[in-house]
Design a protein around this motif. Structure first.
Motif, PDB file in Angstrom:
ATOM      1  N   UNK A  75       1.018  -1.001   0.012  1.00 36.71           N
ATOM      2  CA  UNK A  75       0.191  -0.343  -0.544  1.00 36.71           C
ATOM      3  C   UNK A  75       1.280   0.767  -0.285  1.00 36.71           C
ATOM      4  N   UNK A  76       1.557   1.465   0.378  1.00 44.10           N
ATOM      5  CA  UNK A  76       3.121   2.298   1.070  1.00 44.10           C
ATOM      6  C   UNK A  76       3.655   3.276  -0.604  1.00 44.10           C
ATOM      7  N   UNK A  77       4.339   1.488  -1.007  1.00 38.42           N
ATOM      8  CA  UNK A  77       4.091   1.575  -2.830  1.00 38.42           C
ATOM      9  C   UNK A  77       3.676   1.989  -3.615  1.00 38.42           C
ATOM     10  N   UNK A  78       2.533   1.155  -3.014  1.00 32.66           N
ATOM     11  CA  UNK A  78       1.382   1.932  -4.046  1.00 32.66           C
ATOM     12  C   UNK A  78       0.980   3.132  -4.039  1.00 32.66           C
ATOM     13  N   UNK A  79       1.228   3.939  -3.327  1.00 36.80           N
ATOM     14  CA  UNK A  79       0.680   5.771  -2.561  1.00 36.80           C
ATOM     15  C   UNK A  79       2.191   5.835  -3.264  1.00 36.80           C
ATOM     16  N   UNK A  80       3.101   5.865  -3.446  1.00 37.95           N
ATOM     17  CA  UNK A  80       4.221   6.456  -3.809  1.00 37.95           C
ATOM     18  C   UNK A  80       4.621   6.725  -5.018  1.00 37.95           C
ATOM     19  N   UNK A  81       3.181   5.281  -5.528  1.00 41.48           N
ATOM     20  CA  UNK A  81       3.617   5.657  -7.346  1.00 41.48           C
ATOM     21  C   UNK A  81       2.627   6.647  -7.664  1.00 41.48           C
ATOM     22  N   UNK A  82       1.396   6.476  -7.544  1.00 42.69           N
ATOM     23  CA  UNK A  82       0.783   7.776  -7.665  1.00 42.69           C
ATOM     24  C   UNK A  82       0.432   8.754  -7.377  1.00 42.69           C
ATOM     25  N   UNK A  83       1.669   9.132  -6.571  1.00 42.62           N
ATOM     26  CA  UNK A  83       2.147  10.676  -6.289  1.00 42.62           C
ATOM     27  C   UNK A  83       3.430  10.704  -6.894  1.00 42.62           C
ATOM     28  N   UNK A  84       3.744   9.702  -7.275  1.00 41.80           N
ATOM     29  CA  UNK A  84       5.088  10.082  -8.504  1.00 41.80           C
ATOM     30  C   UNK A  84       4.228  10.204  -9.490  1.00 41.80           C
ATOM     31  N   UNK A  85       3.557   9.664  -9.973  1.00 44.05           N
ATOM     32  CA  UNK A  85       2.079  10.136 -11.412  1.00 44.05           C
ATOM     33  C   UNK A  85       1.890  11.376 -11.229  1.00 44.05           C
ATOM     34  N   UNK A  86       0.831  11.939 -10.411  1.00 42.98           N
ATOM     35  CA  UNK A  86      -0.153  12.828 -10.144  1.00 42.98           C
ATOM     36  C   UNK A  86       1.824  14.133  -9.910  1.00 42.98           C
ATOM     37  N   UNK A  87       2.683  13.412  -9.205  1.00 45.59           N
ATOM     38  CA  UNK A  87       3.782  14.810  -9.782  1.00 45.59           C
ATOM     39  C   UNK A  87       4.021  15.175 -10.840  1.00 45.59           C
ATOM     40  N   UNK A  88       4.616  14.396 -11.873  1.00 43.29           N
ATOM     41  CA  UNK A  88       4.823  14.082 -13.480  1.00 43.29           C
ATOM     42  C   UNK A  88       3.278  14.881 -14.255  1.00 43.29           C
ATOM     43  N   UNK A  89       2.534  14.866 -13.736  1.00 44.74           N
ATOM     44  CA  UNK A  89       1.400  15.366 -14.805  1.00 44.74           C
ATOM     45  C   UNK A  89       1.150  16.900 -14.018  1.00 44.74           C
ATOM     46  N   UNK A  90       1.656  16.810 -13.477  1.00 44.50           N
ATOM     47  CA  UNK A  90       1.459  18.682 -12.469  1.00 44.50           C
ATOM     48  C   UNK A  90       2.711  18.923 -13.112  1.00 44.50           C
ATOM     49  N   UNK A  91       3.844  18.918 -12.814  1.00 49.09           N
ATOM     50  CA  UNK A  91       4.961  19.245 -14.043  1.00 49.09           C
ATOM     51  C   UNK A  91       5.241  19.825 -15.007  1.00 49.09           C
ATOM     52  N   UNK A  92       4.832  19.232 -15.869  1.00 51.43           N
ATOM     53  CA  UNK A  92       4.289  18.568 -17.440  1.00 51.43           C
ATOM     54  C   UNK A  92       3.296  19.739 -17.262  1.00 51.43           C
ATOM     55  N   UNK A  93       2.036  19.575 -17.244  1.00 51.94           N
ATOM     56  CA  UNK A  93       0.889  21.300 -17.145  1.00 51.94           C
ATOM     57  C   UNK A  93       1.226  22.771 -16.795  1.00 51.94           C
ATOM     58  N   UNK A  94       2.267  21.888 -15.343  1.00 47.52           N
ATOM     59  CA  UNK A  94       3.507  23.792 -15.242  1.00 47.52           C
ATOM     60  C   UNK A  94       4.122  24.104 -16.548  1.00 47.52           C
ATOM     61  N   UNK A  95       5.179  23.137 -16.787  1.00 44.01           N
ATOM     62  CA  UNK A  95       5.738  23.402 -18.427  1.00 44.01           C
ATOM     63  C   UNK A  95       4.420  23.784 -19.700  1.00 44.01           C
ATOM     64  N   UNK A  96       4.130  23.331 -20.064  1.00 40.92           N
ATOM     65  CA  UNK A  96       3.413  23.490 -21.092  1.00 40.92           C
ATOM     66  C   UNK A  96       2.298  24.286 -20.880  1.00 40.92           C
ATOM     67  N   UNK A  97       1.712  24.922 -20.050  1.00 41.81           N
ATOM     68  CA  UNK A  97       1.083  26.475 -19.895  1.00 41.81           C
ATOM     69  C   UNK A  97       2.160  27.380 -19.712  1.00 41.81           C
ATOM     70  N   UNK A  98       2.930  27.541 -19.015  1.00 42.97           N
ATOM     71  CA  UNK A  98       4.279  28.215 -18.988  1.00 42.97           C
ATOM     72  C   UNK A  98       4.494  28.630 -21.060  1.00 42.97           C
ATOM     73  N   UNK A  99       4.714  27.485 -21.198  1.00 43.48           N
ATOM     74  CA  UNK A  99       4.959  27.650 -22.793  1.00 43.48           C
ATOM     75  C   UNK A  99       4.206  28.000 -23.808  1.00 43.48           C
ATOM     76  N   UNK A 100       3.061  27.757 -23.853  1.00 44.32           N
ATOM     77  CA  UNK A 100       2.106  28.422 -23.883  1.00 44.32           C
ATOM     78  C   UNK A 100       1.501  29.890 -23.204  1.00 44.32           C
ATOM     79  N   UNK A 101       1.979  30.334 -22.619  1.00 48.00           N
ATOM     80  CA  UNK A 101       2.161  32.256 -22.460  1.00 48.00           C
ATOM     81  C   UNK A 101       2.473  32.468 -23.029  1.00 48.00           C
ATOM     82  N   UNK A 102       4.923  32.177 -23.342  1.00 49.57           N
ATOM     83  CA  UNK A 102       5.228  32.667 -23.175  1.00 49.57           C
ATOM     84  C   UNK A 102       4.830  32.666 -25.039  1.00 49.57           C
TER      85      UNK A 102
END
Length: 166
Positions: free
Chosen positions: A41-68
């Motif tokens: 369960x702890x490993x599952x939580x870490x995998x889901x957290x990493x997946x959400x972090x990947x989505x968040x970092x890519x979304x921030x980069x994508x929105x920064x690119x679009x704004x620039x």
């Protein structure tokens, strides 16, 4: 496992491939194989957290690119300050790539007839922004997608440049 989940989240946002949403689910059998429930369960939580972090970092980069891109391409003349990160000799001059100050990893390109300064120098470029063209014919190259994959927001035509300090 967490790294592959983060990579899957990043690819999901940047390339719009929704099949990568399955990565955390596909990792579950590997997580639960021969592990105690608490550890799994702890490993599952870490995998889901990493997946959400990947989505968040890519979304921030994508929105920064679009704004620039939007900020650069709406005006007739722009002045951009950044660091020269790469030069490529071409048949019509030297293609220079500038990393924008304050916009992490986002670049613009411009052409000069001569070698202007060494890579790593801070320069100010003034010129007319030209937005990359989208794909016109099916199966042909798509300049806009290529520039987006290289994080190049615009090409500056008729560039006037000067070396500056930080």
């Amino acid at each position: 496992m967490a790294a592959s989940a983060m990579l899957g989240g990043t690819i999901l946002i940047l390339y719009h491939q929704w099949i990568f949403l399955m990565i955390p689910i596909l990792l579950l059998p590997f997580i639960f194989y021969r592990r105690q429930l608490r550890h799994a369960m702890m490993l599952t939580g870490a995998v889901i957290l990493a997946f959400v972090c990947g989505i968040t970092s890519a979304s921030v980069r994508e929105s920064t690119y679009a704004n620039v891109c939007r900020a650069i391409n709406i005006s007739d003349t722009v002045t951009i300050h950044g660091r020269l990160i790469r030069k490529e000799p071409t048949s019509y001059g030297i293609r220079n790539y500038l990393s924008l100050k304050g916009a992490h990893g986002i670049r613009v390109s411009f052409t000069s007839e001569e070698d202007i300064c060494p890579v790593g120098s801070w320069i100010r470029v003034t010129g007319t922004p030209v937005e990359p063209e989208p794909q016109r014919n099916p199966g042909c190259s798509d300049q806009k997608s290529y520039y987006r994959s290289q994080s190049i927001a615009s090409t500056i035509k008729d560039a006037a440049y000067e070396t500056t300090s930080v």
